[in-house]
Design a protein around this motif. Structure first.
Motif, PDB file in Angstrom:
ATOM      1  N   ALA A  84      58.358  51.954  36.927  1.00 49.35           N
ATOM      2  CA  ALA A  84      58.079  51.980  36.026  1.00 49.35           C
ATOM      3  C   ALA A  84      57.832  52.849  34.793  1.00 49.35           C
ATOM      4  N   LEU A  85      58.174  54.010  35.082  1.00 49.55           N
ATOM      5  CA  LEU A  85      57.806  54.907  33.976  1.00 49.55           C
ATOM      6  C   LEU A  85      59.261  54.338  32.881  1.00 49.55           C
ATOM      7  N   LEU A  86      60.546  53.607  33.738  1.00 50.36           N
ATOM      8  CA  LEU A  86      61.641  53.251  32.784  1.00 50.36           C
ATOM      9  C   LEU A  86      60.908  51.563  32.227  1.00 50.36           C
ATOM     10  N   ILE A  87      60.803  50.890  32.816  1.00 52.10           N
ATOM     11  CA  ILE A  87      60.232  49.918  32.472  1.00 52.10           C
ATOM     12  C   ILE A  87      59.321  49.884  30.985  1.00 52.10           C
ATOM     13  N   THR A  88      58.183  50.632  31.271  1.00 48.37           N
ATOM     14  CA  THR A  88      57.655  50.956  30.013  1.00 48.37           C
ATOM     15  C   THR A  88      57.856  51.704  28.825  1.00 48.37           C
ATOM     16  N   LEU A  89      58.545  52.464  29.584  1.00 45.95           N
ATOM     17  CA  LEU A  89      59.969  53.046  28.005  1.00 45.95           C
ATOM     18  C   LEU A  89      60.616  52.547  27.951  1.00 45.95           C
ATOM     19  N   ASP A  90      61.442  51.747  28.308  1.00 43.64           N
ATOM     20  CA  ASP A  90      62.518  50.342  27.646  1.00 43.64           C
ATOM     21  C   ASP A  90      61.417  49.585  26.692  1.00 43.64           C
ATOM     22  N   THR A  91      60.575  49.146  26.443  1.00 41.00           N
ATOM     23  CA  THR A  91      59.559  48.103  26.230  1.00 41.00           C
ATOM     24  C   THR A  91      59.252  49.349  25.054  1.00 41.00           C
ATOM     25  N   ALA A  92      58.362  50.129  25.693  1.00 45.77           N
ATOM     26  CA  ALA A  92      58.058  51.128  23.966  1.00 45.77           C
ATOM     27  C   ALA A  92      59.524  51.090  23.138  1.00 45.77           C
ATOM     28  N   LEU A  93      60.386  51.649  23.148  1.00 42.20           N
ATOM     29  CA  LEU A  93      61.241  51.569  22.558  1.00 42.20           C
ATOM     30  C   LEU A  93      62.243  50.156  22.046  1.00 42.20           C
ATOM     31  N   PHE A  94      61.767  49.421  22.710  1.00 39.96           N
ATOM     32  CA  PHE A  94      62.418  47.719  22.140  1.00 39.96           C
ATOM     33  C   PHE A  94      61.027  48.006  21.368  1.00 39.96           C
ATOM     34  N   TYR A  95      60.066  47.825  20.951  1.00 38.54           N
ATOM     35  CA  TYR A  95      58.863  47.788  20.355  1.00 38.54           C
ATOM     36  C   TYR A  95      59.292  47.913  19.267  1.00 38.54           C
ATOM     37  N   ALA A  96      59.560  49.838  19.360  1.00 42.57           N
ATOM     38  CA  ALA A  96      59.671  50.800  18.721  1.00 42.57           C
ATOM     39  C   ALA A  96      60.964  50.359  17.513  1.00 42.57           C
ATOM     40  N   ILE A 164      68.708  53.888  23.795  1.00 38.82           N
ATOM     41  CA  ILE A 164      68.379  54.440  24.990  1.00 38.82           C
ATOM     42  C   ILE A 164      67.341  53.556  26.160  1.00 38.82           C
ATOM     43  N   GLY A 165      66.590  52.294  24.996  1.00 41.55           N
ATOM     44  CA  GLY A 165      66.066  51.767  25.713  1.00 41.55           C
ATOM     45  C   GLY A 165      67.024  50.436  26.017  1.00 41.55           C
ATOM     46  N   GLY A 166      68.027  50.342  25.492  1.00 41.37           N
ATOM     47  CA  GLY A 166      68.563  49.245  26.626  1.00 41.37           C
ATOM     48  C   GLY A 166      68.392  50.139  27.579  1.00 41.37           C
ATOM     49  N   LEU A 167      70.270  51.709  27.773  1.00 38.28           N
ATOM     50  CA  LEU A 167      70.386  52.314  28.961  1.00 38.28           C
ATOM     51  C   LEU A 167      68.582  52.689  29.716  1.00 38.28           C
ATOM     52  N   ALA A 168      67.123  52.664  29.564  1.00 38.88           N
ATOM     53  CA  ALA A 168      66.414  52.453  30.956  1.00 38.88           C
ATOM     54  C   ALA A 168      66.705  51.185  31.049  1.00 38.88           C
ATOM     55  N   TYR A 169      66.976  49.891  31.046  1.00 41.59           N
ATOM     56  CA  TYR A 169      66.341  49.131  31.323  1.00 41.59           C
ATOM     57  C   TYR A 169      67.080  48.780  32.117  1.00 41.59           C
ATOM     58  N   ALA A 170      69.003  49.125  31.888  1.00 40.83           N
ATOM     59  CA  ALA A 170      69.667  49.092  32.812  1.00 40.83           C
ATOM     60  C   ALA A 170      69.264  50.017  34.147  1.00 40.83           C
ATOM     61  N   TYR A 190      53.189  46.625  39.040  1.00 40.33           N
ATOM     62  CA  TYR A 190      53.324  47.934  39.152  1.00 40.33           C
ATOM     63  C   TYR A 190      53.276  48.582  37.598  1.00 40.33           C
ATOM     64  N   GLN A 191      54.528  48.000  36.621  1.00 43.00           N
ATOM     65  CA  GLN A 191      55.268  48.196  36.257  1.00 43.00           C
ATOM     66  C   GLN A 191      53.624  47.561  34.416  1.00 43.00           C
ATOM     67  N   GLY A 192      52.724  47.246  34.408  1.00 39.91           N
ATOM     68  CA  GLY A 192      51.615  46.525  33.910  1.00 39.91           C
ATOM     69  C   GLY A 192      50.549  47.780  33.987  1.00 39.91           C
ATOM     70  N   LEU A 193      50.639  48.222  35.518  1.00 31.95           N
ATOM     71  CA  LEU A 193      49.690  49.073  35.294  1.00 31.95           C
ATOM     72  C   LEU A 193      50.493  50.764  34.419  1.00 31.95           C
ATOM     73  N   ALA A 194      51.211  50.655  34.865  1.00 34.89           N
ATOM     74  CA  ALA A 194      52.024  52.278  34.139  1.00 34.89           C
ATOM     75  C   ALA A 194      51.591  51.896  32.623  1.00 34.89           C
ATOM     76  N   THR A 195      51.835  50.841  31.746  1.00 31.97           N
ATOM     77  CA  THR A 195      52.461  50.305  30.704  1.00 31.97           C
ATOM     78  C   THR A 195      50.367  50.314  30.232  1.00 31.97           C
ATOM     79  N   PHE A 196      50.233  50.138  30.914  1.00 31.53           N
ATOM     80  CA  PHE A 196      48.067  50.545  30.614  1.00 31.53           C
ATOM     81  C   PHE A 196      47.622  51.720  30.872  1.00 31.53           C
ATOM     82  N   ILE A 197      48.019  52.350  31.495  1.00 34.37           N
ATOM     83  CA  ILE A 197      48.213  54.122  31.307  1.00 34.37           C
ATOM     84  C   ILE A 197      48.938  54.910  30.490  1.00 34.37           C
ATOM     85  N   LEU A 198      50.043  54.742  29.905  1.00 33.16           N
ATOM     86  CA  LEU A 198      50.598  55.359  29.262  1.00 33.16           C
ATOM     87  C   LEU A 198      50.818  55.377  28.230  1.00 33.16           C
TER      88      LEU A 198
END
Length: 306
Positions: A84-96, A164-170, A190-198
């Motif tokens: 969940a942490l990795l997919i939150t990181l990957d999405t955030a970096l994609f958007y950035a 780095i986002g691509g690496l987190a996604y992999a 789970y991933q939605g909850l992690a994203t919502f909190i972070l």
């Protein structure tokens, strides 16, 4: 839901599977267009927070319908948290990254996922790969270097966000393999909850007022993303990965088309050559894997893409 609409025994399952995967990746690309518009006016944390609420609107009812209990007897909780942490990181970096780079450029780095996944699976899961696949991995990394264009953009922050986002996604895809017992809707929750909190915590420092239409657009991101994930997941249960794998790269085509239509983006020669090399390498890796297994478990399916 989709399970009730389409039965795997249908003689047209292969055609339906291809149709669904095309629709799924189109929805992912459309989702990214909306995201690029929104992150130009709002902070990434705010967009992700409201996006997570939209995803819950799809995933929670689906979990109930399928009899899933996300918070009862959680399977491998530490792995779930890491994923969940990795997919939150990957999405955030994609958007950035899409704030500054064309959609097709960012998607190119994410399309290298199968290449990164082969390396990660070797070291983390002990999976063996022959010299042909390792050669494809090397070719894929050459494609990434070409796409980065060392003479101009290799040291730009947005390019590294995408890489780095691509690496987190992999890494997320690799972790999926050890979570096969967890339902798709539960994984999404789970991933939605992690994203919502972070993202919610980060958005406190950059929360901006928005109109009803803008708020609805952010919610729509989550709805479209969740639905696209479910469509692609279902398609891979109807047709072999060897047939569907090439359609993943339609994301690049949609990215180029939408980038040009909505943002006037024209990919540079390095990006075009690099993306072509990555696609060839990725298709070869998928082909070699498909020769060893005829079906794809849920754990091999794409995580919810950015």
């Amino acid at each position: 839901m989709l399970r009730n609409l389409i039965h795997p025994d249908n003689r047209h399952a292969l055609t339906v599977g291809i149709g669904l995967v095309i629709i799924g990746y189109f929805l992912f690309a459309l989702n990214d267009v909306v995201a690029k518009f929104l992150v130009a006016s709002f902070g990434v944390g705010q967009v992700l927070t409201i996006r997570a609420i939209g995803a819950f609107a799809v995933l929670v009812p689906l979990a109930r319908q399928q009899g899933e209990h996300p918070f009862r007897n959680v399977h491998r909780p530490l792995v779930q948290i890491l994923r969940a942490l990795l997919i939150t990181l990957d999405t955030a970096l994609f958007y950035a990254a899409v704030v500054y780079l064309p959609l097709a450029d960012v998607m190119t780095f994410y399309m290298a996922g199968p290449i990164y996944m082969t390396v990660a699976s070797h070291f983390l899961l002990g999976e063996r790969a022959g010299w042909r696949r390792w050669s494809a991995v090397l070719l894929g990394f050459i494609g990434v270097v070409v796409a980065l264009d060392p003479s101009t953009s290799a040291f730009s922050a947005p390019a590294w966000f995408a890489l780095i986002g691509g690496l987190a996604y992999a890494l997320t895809l690799v972790l999926n393999r050890s979570l096969a017992q967890t339902g798709d809707a539960t994984l999404g929750i789970y991933q939605g909850l992690a994203t919502f909190i972070l993202a919610g915590a980060a958005s406190v420092f950059d929360w901006r007022s928005f109109t009803m239409a803008e708020g609805a657009s952010m919610l729509l991101l989550g709805v479209i993303g969740a639905f696209a994930h479910l469509v692609v997941t279902r398609s891979l249960k109807l047709a072999p990965v060897s047939i569907l794998a090439p359609f993943q790269y339609t994301l690049l085509l949609w990215g180029m088309l939408f980038g040009f239509l909505f943002f006037g983006d024209v990919p540079g020669p390095n990006m075009i050559v690099g993306s072509a090399i990555i696609v060839v390498a990725g298709l070869f890796i998928s082909h070699r894997k498909a020769r060893k297994v005829e079906t794809v478990p849920d754990s091999d399916l794409p995580a919810q893409l950015p």
